[in-house]
Design a protein around this motif. Structure first.
Motif, PDB file in Angstrom:
ATOM      1  N   ASN A 163       0.925  -1.222  -0.007  1.00  0.00           N
ATOM      2  CA  ASN A 163      -0.037  -0.001  -0.055  1.00  0.00           C
ATOM      3  C   ASN A 163       0.880   1.191   0.158  1.00  0.00           C
ATOM      4  O   ASN A 163       0.486   2.237   0.544  1.00  0.00           O
ATOM      5  CB  ASN A 163      -0.990   0.219   1.228  1.00  0.00           C
ATOM      6  CG  ASN A 163      -2.104  -0.983   1.077  1.00  0.00           C
ATOM      7  OD1 ASN A 163      -2.644  -1.312  -0.150  1.00  0.00           O
ATOM      8  ND2 ASN A 163      -2.776  -1.033   2.033  1.00  0.00           N
ATOM      9  N   PHE A 164       2.005   1.326  -0.735  1.00  0.00           N
ATOM     10  CA  PHE A 164       2.936   2.322  -0.758  1.00  0.00           C
ATOM     11  C   PHE A 164       3.149   2.981   0.852  1.00  0.00           C
ATOM     12  O   PHE A 164       3.640   3.895   1.062  1.00  0.00           O
ATOM     13  CB  PHE A 164       2.449   3.607  -1.318  1.00  0.00           C
ATOM     14  CG  PHE A 164       2.749   3.343  -3.024  1.00  0.00           C
ATOM     15  CD1 PHE A 164       3.487   4.061  -3.565  1.00  0.00           C
ATOM     16  CD2 PHE A 164       1.839   2.364  -3.784  1.00  0.00           C
ATOM     17  CE1 PHE A 164       3.935   3.725  -5.194  1.00  0.00           C
ATOM     18  CE2 PHE A 164       1.941   2.380  -5.093  1.00  0.00           C
ATOM     19  CZ  PHE A 164       3.070   2.843  -5.708  1.00  0.00           C
ATOM     20  N   GLY A 165       3.039   1.829   1.791  1.00  0.00           N
ATOM     21  CA  GLY A 165       3.605   2.247   3.278  1.00  0.00           C
ATOM     22  C   GLY A 165       2.440   2.888   3.968  1.00  0.00           C
ATOM     23  O   GLY A 165       2.825   3.194   5.036  1.00  0.00           O
ATOM     24  N   VAL A 166       1.342   2.834   3.658  1.00  0.00           N
ATOM     25  CA  VAL A 166       0.137   3.254   4.206  1.00  0.00           C
ATOM     26  C   VAL A 166      -0.759   2.243   4.652  1.00  0.00           C
ATOM     27  O   VAL A 166      -0.902   1.180   3.952  1.00  0.00           O
ATOM     28  CB  VAL A 166      -0.690   4.568   3.614  1.00  0.00           C
ATOM     29  CG1 VAL A 166       0.246   5.739   3.528  1.00  0.00           C
ATOM     30  CG2 VAL A 166      -1.279   4.105   2.387  1.00  0.00           C
ATOM     31  N   GLU A 167      -1.727   2.525   5.643  1.00  0.00           N
ATOM     32  CA  GLU A 167      -2.603   1.290   6.098  1.00  0.00           C
ATOM     33  C   GLU A 167      -3.769   1.260   5.310  1.00  0.00           C
ATOM     34  O   GLU A 167      -4.694   0.402   5.062  1.00  0.00           O
ATOM     35  CB  GLU A 167      -2.665   1.283   7.620  1.00  0.00           C
ATOM     36  CG  GLU A 167      -1.562   1.039   8.334  1.00  0.00           C
ATOM     37  CD  GLU A 167      -1.560   0.942   9.757  1.00  0.00           C
ATOM     38  OE1 GLU A 167      -2.832   1.210  10.254  1.00  0.00           O
ATOM     39  OE2 GLU A 167      -0.888   0.696  10.465  1.00  0.00           O
ATOM     40  N   ASP A 168      -4.330   2.603   5.075  1.00  0.00           N
ATOM     41  CA  ASP A 168      -5.833   2.587   4.711  1.00  0.00           C
ATOM     42  C   ASP A 168      -5.915   2.674   3.174  1.00  0.00           C
ATOM     43  O   ASP A 168      -5.106   3.693   2.689  1.00  0.00           O
ATOM     44  CB  ASP A 168      -6.334   3.882   5.364  1.00  0.00           C
ATOM     45  CG  ASP A 168      -7.864   3.811   4.968  1.00  0.00           C
ATOM     46  OD1 ASP A 168      -8.456   2.772   4.905  1.00  0.00           O
ATOM     47  OD2 ASP A 168      -8.488   5.127   4.974  1.00  0.00           O
ATOM     48  N   ARG A 169      -6.859   2.134   2.684  1.00  0.00           N
ATOM     49  CA  ARG A 169      -7.030   2.599   1.262  1.00  0.00           C
ATOM     50  C   ARG A 169      -8.454   2.484   0.864  1.00  0.00           C
ATOM     51  O   ARG A 169      -9.267   1.828   1.633  1.00  0.00           O
ATOM     52  CB  ARG A 169      -6.403   1.457   0.358  1.00  0.00           C
ATOM     53  CG  ARG A 169      -7.051  -0.043   0.439  1.00  0.00           C
ATOM     54  CD  ARG A 169      -6.212  -1.218  -0.356  1.00  0.00           C
ATOM     55  NE  ARG A 169      -6.831  -2.478  -0.174  1.00  0.00           N
ATOM     56  CZ  ARG A 169      -5.923  -3.460   0.005  1.00  0.00           C
ATOM     57  NH1 ARG A 169      -4.701  -3.311   0.061  1.00  0.00           N
ATOM     58  NH2 ARG A 169      -6.662  -4.594   0.064  1.00  0.00           N
ATOM     59  N   LYS A 170      -8.935   3.215  -0.066  1.00  0.00           N
ATOM     60  CA  LYS A 170     -10.158   3.622  -0.233  1.00  0.00           C
ATOM     61  C   LYS A 170     -10.686   3.125  -1.682  1.00  0.00           C
ATOM     62  O   LYS A 170      -9.806   3.168  -2.828  1.00  0.00           O
ATOM     63  CB  LYS A 170     -10.489   4.973  -0.124  1.00  0.00           C
ATOM     64  CG  LYS A 170     -10.492   5.228   1.467  1.00  0.00           C
ATOM     65  CD  LYS A 170     -10.751   6.705   1.621  1.00  0.00           C
ATOM     66  CE  LYS A 170     -10.508   7.099   2.883  1.00  0.00           C
ATOM     67  NZ  LYS A 170     -10.651   8.522   3.332  1.00  0.00           N
ATOM     68  N   ASP A 210      -2.119   9.970   1.950  1.00  0.00           N
ATOM     69  CA  ASP A 210      -0.961  10.365   2.496  1.00  0.00           C
ATOM     70  C   ASP A 210       0.122   9.666   2.547  1.00  0.00           C
ATOM     71  O   ASP A 210       0.855   9.144   3.377  1.00  0.00           O
ATOM     72  CB  ASP A 210      -1.593  10.712   3.935  1.00  0.00           C
ATOM     73  CG  ASP A 210      -2.328  11.716   4.366  1.00  0.00           C
ATOM     74  OD1 ASP A 210      -2.217  12.890   3.316  1.00  0.00           O
ATOM     75  OD2 ASP A 210      -3.371  11.973   5.289  1.00  0.00           O
ATOM     76  N   VAL A 211       0.532   9.240   1.323  1.00  0.00           N
ATOM     77  CA  VAL A 211       1.700   8.382   0.969  1.00  0.00           C
ATOM     78  C   VAL A 211       3.056   9.065   1.153  1.00  0.00           C
ATOM     79  O   VAL A 211       2.934  10.414   1.057  1.00  0.00           O
ATOM     80  CB  VAL A 211       1.657   7.830  -0.365  1.00  0.00           C
ATOM     81  CG1 VAL A 211       3.080   7.000  -0.513  1.00  0.00           C
ATOM     82  CG2 VAL A 211       0.498   6.878  -0.549  1.00  0.00           C
ATOM     83  N   ASP A 212       4.068   8.771   1.959  1.00  0.00           N
ATOM     84  CA  ASP A 212       5.194   9.398   2.087  1.00  0.00           C
ATOM     85  C   ASP A 212       5.793   9.827   0.692  1.00  0.00           C
ATOM     86  O   ASP A 212       5.947   8.918  -0.190  1.00  0.00           O
ATOM     87  CB  ASP A 212       6.276   8.530   2.944  1.00  0.00           C
ATOM     88  CG  ASP A 212       7.452   9.241   3.100  1.00  0.00           C
ATOM     89  OD1 ASP A 212       7.969  10.334   2.648  1.00  0.00           O
ATOM     90  OD2 ASP A 212       8.260   8.983   4.137  1.00  0.00           O
ATOM     91  N   SER A 258       1.774  12.555  -0.248  1.00  0.00           N
ATOM     92  CA  SER A 258       1.374  12.679  -1.549  1.00  0.00           C
ATOM     93  C   SER A 258       0.271  11.742  -1.700  1.00  0.00           C
ATOM     94  O   SER A 258       0.023  11.035  -0.510  1.00  0.00           O
ATOM     95  CB  SER A 258       2.305  12.491  -2.700  1.00  0.00           C
ATOM     96  OG  SER A 258       3.330  13.512  -2.554  1.00  0.00           O
ATOM     97  N   ASP A 259      -0.339  11.631  -2.718  1.00  0.00           N
ATOM     98  CA  ASP A 259      -1.572  10.624  -2.752  1.00  0.00           C
ATOM     99  C   ASP A 259      -1.317   9.671  -4.060  1.00  0.00           C
ATOM    100  O   ASP A 259      -0.603  10.391  -4.791  1.00  0.00           O
ATOM    101  CB  ASP A 259      -3.007  11.373  -3.068  1.00  0.00           C
ATOM    102  CG  ASP A 259      -3.534  12.042  -1.924  1.00  0.00           C
ATOM    103  OD1 ASP A 259      -3.116  11.693  -0.936  1.00  0.00           O
ATOM    104  OD2 ASP A 259      -4.418  13.086  -2.268  1.00  0.00           O
TER     105      ASP A 259
END
Length: 900
Positions: free
Chosen positions: A686-693, A707-709, A747-748
């Motif tokens: 998930n490009f290092g994030v937990e939440d995806r929509k 809010d991806v790094d 970034s998104d």
């Protein structure tokens, strides 16, 4: 002959009366076509016009009735003390010339609403000039940005008329670099301002002229540019005239030098300045003075210097440049002149004014950006290289024409027949053929066209009155029918009706070679004076590429290898107004040019939008100049010129509110498989994030990661394998992204998929079909219109942000007299508060060629600021990769004229 003239005049007058009556009856809303038709029939009964002619006039009238034009927008120096309201404060101005010009436009069947808008715009631009009655020494410098073939000449003629009414006594219009362009401009000035024109050795009243019209004085005419010997012989000086003086001159160093000497010797008496003679200079195609060339008479440094010298002779002067190509060198080539003062003198430091085109303008957005209309209008040339290569010499022997050009000629014959059936036979009807800059090659092409027209004429003459069972046994007749059924069977004309009109159509066609050496000019006015429309196929090069208006243009065929923005857009002679026949227009181009035109249309619109935004931000024309100089596309515009004497260049780049797309994609399976695995790897994490929509699209086709790094995106794109033709563009964009990473730490990311069901299983994205061109020699794919995505940059925005983007888009569209259904992506970038990476998986299709699962990306930047730039270095290798052809060949093709 007299009856034809009288009939033509009666129809013109009827159309004007119909427009006026319609505007009076339907002042609150735009009427339906059926309502205008009914009014036309009723009016015809009163005025004694044939009902068929009335309906034909109604179609043209409706086009004008529905025509609207915004007032444009200006960018001025907010710190200047200039009072632009002086026009309204002066009560002594009698708008004699201006009123006469507006009456002339209405007589020429311009829409009354457009004429009024044109007048209002002219008054606003006049306000940006200096009040000519102002005391002291002053000078103003401005630029007006219009659209190709959209009415810039009409605009500056309106400005000239208003300036003369206000008190400007000496007016210079600098036309194009070719004689035929100067002549065309002189004809327009004669009709719209002077009121008389030279016909052989006599003066003839034209246009605005009438018995008590105070004709301005002029030292030029349609036959002669300014000549110092003639001016000296006359003994005239500027102050000898009670009326204003106007000159229309060619943009030529020798002419400018002669004019300067005459002004200096006779009018300033060889010393000091010309006092108390307010002067206005209009520089048409202003960017053309800055094209680098080794030819003495069009050398940019000398041209610029001579213009400056003329301006400096007057103690009261205004310079206004007009251009449709805002990537002009006056902004983007600061190194073109060694003299800093020379460069600054013509920079539009005081104002920039962006014109709006009327809603009836047949422009780049309609031809290249609107998918519905562009699918009908555009036809791809894919067979010309074996007949007339992009790169050829002046003695190239044209053995035959490409089949696509023969097909375009058949289209032209069909279109002429349809226009005849529509009772537009007295109107001009033209075809443009631009395949070479060399005169001898142009002549050979014309010969082949003439031979083919003779064959068509013989076939049509023998068959046009025969039944299909007989006529369609003829190969040429069958091909004409195929052209009709493939592209024009919705033109409210049956094949039987069309067939009967074919002979008169093909019989009326004349062919011309249009260049500075032509012995027979493309003279539309001559035919108008005789009460006829000219039906012409014009074959040419640079004369067809800048400034020259091709009247009644229906079919365009251009096979040229330029990629320079200004030259390419100026070659778009097919832009303009197509009253009553816009549905018949076709444009033939190589796919590469289609893609570039699409890209340029977006970029040019972006610059106009920036004028609006900069005005809101309180910035100045100088800031706009800096913005253009740092625009990512500037590199390609200036590349060829700057690479003459240097192996590399350093430029400042700004990607604020821009999107970088991998529009050229590799055909190698190993590269695409690597990118697929790379996407899957980052997608699993998930490009290092937990939440995806789920993406906010129908059926949820894709996913959004917020809010991806930003470092993660830099890391991903650094590994993403690009085609060599996009790798440097990607690297420049990443350099900019790294430069703003402290401000945009997050970034998104959006992953777009056509079939959402595959996402959870193997972390792949199902491909979306995208039309592209397979370039065999390069083993690359070029995505059509140079766009990977399209209206997807709302991903990650809140409803409030999307609404704000829509509101801004609607407001801008309304300002320009347009309607929109969905905002362009640039409006979403204004609302976005962080970068966005969109990842696609494409199924590329080019006829029988197909490449499935080709990863691609779009990197979209939010609004940063106008002055945050990064330095990038480009060399010839990079530029040739980006431009796609040999740079030396490109330079030669752009700077040589077609006199060889």
């Amino acid at each position: 002959m007299e009856n034809e003239k009288e009939n033509l005049e009666a129809k013109k007058n009827f159309t004007v009366s119909l427009i006026t009556a319609a505007k009076t009856r339907w002042s609150e809303y735009v009427p339906k076509r059926e309502e205008v038709d009914a009014l036309a029939v009723d009016l015809a009964k009163v005025l004694g016009l044939d009902e068929g002619d009335a309906i034909s006039c109604a179609k043209e009238a409706y086009y004008e009735i529905d025509s609207r034009m915004g007032l444009g927008v200006s960018l001025v120096d907010p710190e200047a003390t200039h009072d632009k309201e002086w026009v309204y404060k002066r009560k002594d101005i009698e708008w004699y010339y201006s009123d006469a010009y507006e009456k002339h436009l209405k007589k020429e069947k311009w829409s009354p609403t457009v004429v009024q808008s044109l007048s209002d715009v002219g008054t606003k631009i006049l306000g940006h000039l200096q009040d000519p009655t102002s005391p002291g020494v002053w000078d103003r410098r401005g630029l007006v940005i219009g659209h190709v073939q959209s009415g810039k000449t009409a605009n500056y003629l309106g400005l000239v008329a208003k300036a003369a009414d206000a008190g400007y006594k000496f007016i210079i219009v600098i036309a194009g670099v070719h004689n035929n362009l100067r002549k065309q401009t002189q004809e327009r000035v004669d009709e719209g301002f002077v009121g008389r024109t030279r016909v052989e050795d006599k003066w003839k009243i034209v246009g605005v002229g009438h018995d008590d019209y105070p004709h301005p004085a002029t030292l030029t005419n349609i036959y002669a540019d300014f000549n110092k010997r003639t001016a000296d012989h006359s003994g005239w000086s500027i102050n000898d005239f009670s009326q204003p003086v106007i000159l229309v001159i060619k943009k030529n160093v020798s002419t400018l030098k002669s004019l300067h000497r005459w002004l200096d010797e006779l009018n300033s008496k060889g010393h000091g300045k010309i006092k108390d003679v307010p002067m206005l200079m209009i520089d048409d195609e202003a960017d053309n003075a800055s094209i680098n060339t080794k030819k003495e008479d069009t050398d940019p440094t000398q041209t610029n210097r001579r213009i400056r010298e003329i301006l400096s002779l007057f103690d009261k002067s205004c310079y206004v440049g007009y251009t449709a190509t805002p990537f002009a060198n006056i902004f983007i080539n600061p190194d073109a002149y060694g003299d800093e003062q020379l460069r600054e003198e013509l920079f539009p430091r005081d104002f920039i004014y962006c014109l709006d085109a009327p809603t009836t303008y047949f422009g780049p957005d309609r031809v290249f950006l609107d998918e519905d209309s562009s699918d009908r209008i555009l036809e791809t040339i894919d067979d010309a290289e074996n007949y007339i290569p992009f790169v050829h010499k002046k003695d190239f022997d044209v053995q035959d024409l490409p089949p696509s050009l023969y097909r375009a000629i058949r289209q032209f014959v069909v279109v002429k027949a349809i226009r005849k059936i529509r009772r537009q036979d007295e109107k001009h009807c033209s075809m443009l053929v631009n395949v070479s800059r060399f005169v001898d090659v142009q002549k050979l092409v014309r010969t082949h066209i003439s031979v083919y027209l003779k064959k068509l004429k013989e076939a049509i003459k023998a068959n046009y009155l025969m039944p299909d069972s007989v006529s369609q046994k003829n190969e040429n007749m069958e091909k004409l029918k195929q052209v009709f059924e493939a592209g024009f069977n919705d033109a409210d004309v049956s094949w039987e009706e069309l067939k009967r009109a074919l002979y008169d159509a093909v019989e009326s066609i004349r062919t011309f070679v249009v260049n500075s050496k032509s012995d027979e000019p493309l003279d539309y006015k001559k035919y108008e004076r005789d009460g006829h429309g000219l039906t012409a196929i014009a074959v040419g090069g640079l004369s067809l590429s800048r400034g020259l208006t091709i009247e009644g243009l229906c079919i365009s065929y251009m096979y040229r290898n330029t990629r320079m923005y200004d030259t390419l857009m100026q070659m778009g002679r097919w832009f303009g107004y197509r009253s009553g026949y816009d549905d018949l227009c076709r444009v033939h181009l190589p796919q590469d040019s289609i893609d570039w035109y699409s890209h340029i249309a977006i970029s040019s619109e972006d610059l106009r939008d920036q004028v609006i935004q900069m005005r809101l931000d309180g910035l100045s024309p100088k800031d706009f100049g800096l913005y253009v100089m740092s625009h990512p596309d500037t590199l390609l515009v200036t590349a060829a010129n700057k690479m003459r004497s240097a192996e590399s260049i350093t430029v400042r780049q700004n990607y604020s509110e821009k999107a970088v797309e991998s529009d050229i994609l590799p055909n190698e399976r190993s590269i695409n498989d690597f990118n697929q695995r790379l996407i899957a790897e980052y997608w699993k994490e998930n490009f290092g994030v937990e939440d995806r929509k789920i993406l906010p699209t129908v059926g949820g086709k894709g996913w959004y990661l917020g809010d991806v790094d930003t470092n993660k995106i830099v890391e991903f794109l650094n590994q993403f394998k690009c085609s060599p033709k996009t790798s440097e563009k990607r690297n420049f964009a990443l350099k900019y992204l790294n430069s703003i990473i402290n401000k945009y730490a997050c970034s998104d990311v959006a992953l777009v998929s056509e079939k959402p069901g595959t996402l959870e299983h193997d972390y792949t994205l199902s491909p979306r079909t995208r039309r592209a061109t397979f370039v065999k020699g390069e083993s690359n794919w070029r995505v059509n219109q140079a766009r990977v995505g399209g209206r997807h940059e709302h991903y990650g925005l809140s409803q409030e942000q999307r609404d704000a983007a829509m509101e801004k888009a609607v407001a801008d569209a309304k300002e320009k007299g347009r309607d929109i259904k969905k905002p362009a992506d640039r409006y979403y970038r204004v609302e976005r508060n962080k970068p966005l990476l969109i990842i696609y998986n494409l199924n590329l299709v080019d006829g029988d060629n197909e490449n499935v699962s080709v990863p691609a990306f779009v990197l979209s930047f939010p609004k940063v600021d106008y002055f945050h730039t990064v330095s990038v270095v480009a060399n010839r290798v990079y530029l040739e990769k980006s431009i796609g052809i040999d740079l030396d060949t490109l330079i030669q093709d752009e700077v040589e004229d077609d006199d060889e």
